[in-house]
Design a protein around this motif. Structure first.
Motif, PDB file in Angstrom:
ATOM      1  N   ASN A   1       0.832  -1.203   0.000  1.00  0.00           N
ATOM      2  CA  ASN A   1       0.000   0.000   0.000  1.00  0.00           C
ATOM      3  C   ASN A   1       0.868   1.255   0.000  1.00  0.00           C
ATOM      4  OD1 ASN A   1      -1.479   2.233   1.758  1.00  0.00           O
ATOM      5  ND2 ASN A   1      -3.037   1.029   0.708  1.00  0.00           N
ATOM      6  N   ARG A   2       1.914   1.256   0.826  1.00  0.00           N
ATOM      7  CA  ARG A   2       2.832   2.402   0.882  1.00  0.00           C
ATOM      8  C   ARG A   2       3.514   2.617  -0.467  1.00  0.00           C
ATOM      9  NH1 ARG A   2       8.077   0.970   3.674  1.00  0.00           N
ATOM     10  NH2 ARG A   2       8.304   0.109   1.582  1.00  0.00           N
ATOM     11  N   ASP A   3       4.011   1.542  -1.067  1.00  0.00           N
ATOM     12  CA  ASP A   3       4.694   1.656  -2.355  1.00  0.00           C
ATOM     13  C   ASP A   3       3.734   2.126  -3.449  1.00  0.00           C
ATOM     14  OD1 ASP A   3       6.963   0.810  -1.083  1.00  0.00           O
ATOM     15  OD2 ASP A   3       6.877  -1.249  -1.865  1.00  0.00           O
ATOM     16  N   PHE A   4       2.503   1.641  -3.404  1.00  0.00           N
ATOM     17  CA  PHE A   4       1.499   2.063  -4.385  1.00  0.00           C
ATOM     18  C   PHE A   4       1.198   3.554  -4.228  1.00  0.00           C
ATOM     19  CE2 PHE A   4      -3.029   2.709  -5.452  1.00  0.00           C
ATOM     20  CZ  PHE A   4      -2.980   2.381  -6.793  1.00  0.00           C
ATOM     21  N   ALA A   5       1.056   4.010  -2.969  1.00  0.00           N
ATOM     22  CA  ALA A   5       0.773   5.429  -2.724  1.00  0.00           C
ATOM     23  C   ALA A   5       1.927   6.300  -3.224  1.00  0.00           C
ATOM     24  CB  ALA A   5       0.542   5.658  -1.236  1.00  0.00           C
ATOM     25  N   ARG A   6       3.160   5.852  -3.011  1.00  0.00           N
ATOM     26  CA  ARG A   6       4.323   6.611  -3.499  1.00  0.00           C
ATOM     27  C   ARG A   6       4.337   6.673  -5.025  1.00  0.00           C
ATOM     28  NH1 ARG A   6       9.068   4.224   0.495  1.00  0.00           N
ATOM     29  NH2 ARG A   6       8.459   5.401   2.360  1.00  0.00           N
ATOM     30  N   MET A   7       3.973   5.565  -5.668  1.00  0.00           N
ATOM     31  CA  MET A   7       3.953   5.529  -7.128  1.00  0.00           C
ATOM     32  C   MET A   7       2.910   6.513  -7.672  1.00  0.00           C
ATOM     33  SD  MET A   7       3.124   2.319  -9.638  1.00  0.00           S
ATOM     34  CE  MET A   7       1.369   2.399  -9.254  1.00  0.00           C
ATOM     35  N   VAL A   8       1.728   6.550  -7.040  1.00  0.00           N
ATOM     36  CA  VAL A   8       0.674   7.467  -7.474  1.00  0.00           C
ATOM     37  C   VAL A   8       1.123   8.915  -7.282  1.00  0.00           C
ATOM     38  CG1 VAL A   8      -1.664   8.293  -6.952  1.00  0.00           C
ATOM     39  CG2 VAL A   8      -1.208   5.837  -7.103  1.00  0.00           C
ATOM     40  N   GLU A   9       1.745   9.210  -6.143  1.00  0.00           N
ATOM     41  CA  GLU A   9       2.230  10.567  -5.889  1.00  0.00           C
ATOM     42  C   GLU A   9       3.285  10.976  -6.919  1.00  0.00           C
ATOM     43  OE1 GLU A   9       3.621  10.691  -1.868  1.00  0.00           O
ATOM     44  OE2 GLU A   9       1.629  10.268  -1.046  1.00  0.00           O
ATOM     45  N   ALA A  10       4.200  10.059  -7.236  1.00  0.00           N
ATOM     46  CA  ALA A  10       5.241  10.355  -8.220  1.00  0.00           C
ATOM     47  C   ALA A  10       4.621  10.622  -9.592  1.00  0.00           C
ATOM     48  CB  ALA A  10       6.234   9.195  -8.296  1.00  0.00           C
ATOM     49  N   ARG A  11       3.624   9.835  -9.960  1.00  0.00           N
ATOM     50  CA  ARG A  11       2.958  10.037 -11.255  1.00  0.00           C
ATOM     51  C   ARG A  11       2.274  11.406 -11.303  1.00  0.00           C
ATOM     52  NH1 ARG A  11      -1.410   5.716 -12.986  1.00  0.00           N
ATOM     53  NH2 ARG A  11       0.434   4.391 -12.978  1.00  0.00           N
ATOM     54  N   GLU A  12       1.645  11.799 -10.200  1.00  0.00           N
ATOM     55  CA  GLU A  12       0.979  13.100 -10.152  1.00  0.00           C
ATOM     56  C   GLU A  12       1.988  14.244 -10.240  1.00  0.00           C
ATOM     57  OE1 GLU A  12      -1.335  12.940  -6.592  1.00  0.00           O
ATOM     58  OE2 GLU A  12      -2.916  11.713  -7.505  1.00  0.00           O
TER      59      GLU A  12
ATOM     60  N   MET B   1       4.500  18.539 -13.429  1.00  0.00           N
ATOM     61  CA  MET B   1       5.694  19.156 -14.024  1.00  0.00           C
ATOM     62  C   MET B   1       5.567  19.248 -15.539  1.00  0.00           C
ATOM     63  SD  MET B   1       8.951  17.816 -11.745  1.00  0.00           S
ATOM     64  CE  MET B   1       8.824  16.146 -12.286  1.00  0.00           C
ATOM     65  N   ALA B   2       4.875  18.302 -16.150  1.00  0.00           N
ATOM     66  CA  ALA B   2       4.722  18.313 -17.606  1.00  0.00           C
ATOM     67  C   ALA B   2       3.767  19.409 -18.075  1.00  0.00           C
ATOM     68  CB  ALA B   2       4.228  16.958 -18.090  1.00  0.00           C
ATOM     69  N   HIS B   3       2.860  19.830 -17.210  1.00  0.00           N
ATOM     70  CA  HIS B   3       1.830  20.779 -17.626  1.00  0.00           C
ATOM     71  C   HIS B   3       1.971  22.177 -17.027  1.00  0.00           C
ATOM     72  CE1 HIS B   3      -0.038  16.853 -18.539  1.00  0.00           C
ATOM     73  NE2 HIS B   3      -0.508  17.523 -19.574  1.00  0.00           N
ATOM     74  N   TYR B   4       2.868  22.336 -16.055  1.00  0.00           N
ATOM     75  CA  TYR B   4       3.013  23.647 -15.405  1.00  0.00           C
ATOM     76  C   TYR B   4       4.480  24.039 -15.323  1.00  0.00           C
ATOM     77  CZ  TYR B   4      -1.864  23.184 -14.061  1.00  0.00           C
ATOM     78  OH  TYR B   4      -3.219  23.051 -14.103  1.00  0.00           O
ATOM     79  N   ASP B   5       4.716  25.321 -15.471  1.00  0.00           N
ATOM     80  CA  ASP B   5       6.080  25.839 -15.337  1.00  0.00           C
ATOM     81  C   ASP B   5       6.504  25.741 -13.878  1.00  0.00           C
ATOM     82  OD1 ASP B   5       7.923  28.365 -14.727  1.00  0.00           O
ATOM     83  OD2 ASP B   5       8.226  27.743 -16.807  1.00  0.00           O
ATOM     84  N   LEU B   6       7.713  25.219 -13.654  1.00  0.00           N
ATOM     85  CA  LEU B   6       8.180  25.015 -12.278  1.00  0.00           C
ATOM     86  C   LEU B   6       8.428  26.318 -11.535  1.00  0.00           C
ATOM     87  CD1 LEU B   6      10.636  22.008 -12.791  1.00  0.00           C
ATOM     88  CD2 LEU B   6       8.339  21.955 -11.847  1.00  0.00           C
ATOM     89  N   LEU B   7       8.844  27.359 -12.239  1.00  0.00           N
ATOM     90  CA  LEU B   7       9.156  28.624 -11.571  1.00  0.00           C
ATOM     91  C   LEU B   7       7.912  29.478 -11.313  1.00  0.00           C
ATOM     92  CD1 LEU B   7      12.429  29.631 -13.473  1.00  0.00           C
ATOM     93  CD2 LEU B   7      12.203  28.665 -11.169  1.00  0.00           C
ATOM     94  N   THR B   8       7.063  29.603 -12.326  1.00  0.00           N
ATOM     95  CA  THR B   8       5.907  30.498 -12.205  1.00  0.00           C
ATOM     96  C   THR B   8       4.638  29.791 -11.746  1.00  0.00           C
ATOM     97  OG1 THR B   8       5.225  30.164 -14.495  1.00  0.00           O
ATOM     98  CG2 THR B   8       6.842  31.929 -14.061  1.00  0.00           C
TER      99      THR B   8
END
Length: 199
Positions: free
Chosen positions: A169-180, A185-192
């Motif tokens: 469960n912990r590993d699955f939750a980490r995987m989901v968080e990483a995917r999010e 990061m793919a859709h929003y500028d990291l600085l602004t």
């Protein structure tokens, strides 16, 4: 979405195992225990699987996912209590082999449900506590040596399964968080923090 296969598998396991136990007690236990209860399990399971299949066609928001998780946890608690109560109610009607079948049914059903609910932590822990307490509490004090030994042997197995489930469960939750995070990061500028051209 990870539960789309596991939850129907849980209900299939519950229904198949319950009918197997019920058939073993035909002619010994009352009809409401050997026919009535398995029919109720079957109906509830079919309804829940149908609801899960409908859910696959619906765009799930975080709020809807949490609501479905809560519903599944409540269902797991209720079914855990009912399955445990039913199996222990049918127990006195059996001979030695049938009583051993009850212990086998309860242990494998608990373990299968725990594994199928790995991604739903609260539901998995509810099944662990309810089923484990019923199994250990009843068979430890059954006065039948083989069942007492089975209860003692089952204790480390259920603990190990719960620990493995929590790790998964912990590993699955980490995987989901990483995917999010990657999606953000793919859709929003990291600085602004503003949407970029990809979005």
């Amino acid at each position: 979405r990870s539960s789309d296969l596991l939850v129907p598998l849980l209900y299939f396991t519950l229904v198949a195992n319950s009918w197997g136990l019920a058939v073993a007690f035909f002619g010994r236990a009352p009809a409401h225990l050997t026919i009535g209860v398995p029919v109720v399990f079957t109906v509830i399971s079919c309804i829940r699987v149908f609801m899960w299949q409908l859910r696959r066609r619906i765009q799930m928001t975080t709020k809807k996912i949490r609501r479905e998780q809560m519903r599944t946890t409540v269902t797991a608690v209720v079914l855990g209590c009912v399955v445990s109560s039913w199996s222990l109610a049918i127990f006195p009607y059996g001979d030695a082999y049938q009583k051993a079948h009850v212990a086998f049914y309860l242990s494998i059903t608990i373990l299968a449900c725990m594994l199928c609910l790995t991604h739903l932590r609260a539901a998995m822990l509810s099944v662990t506590v309810i089923g484990g307490a019923a199994f250990l509490g009843h068979f430890m004090f059954s006065g039948i040596l083989s069942l007492v030994i089975m209860a003692i042997s089952f204790f480390p197995v259920i603990i190990a399964t719960a620990v493995i489930g929590l790790i998964q469960n912990r590993d699955f939750a980490r995987m989901v968080e990483a995917r999010e995070r990657v999606s953000h990061m793919a859709h929003y500028d990291l600085l602004t923090g503003l949407p970029n051209r990809a979005s």
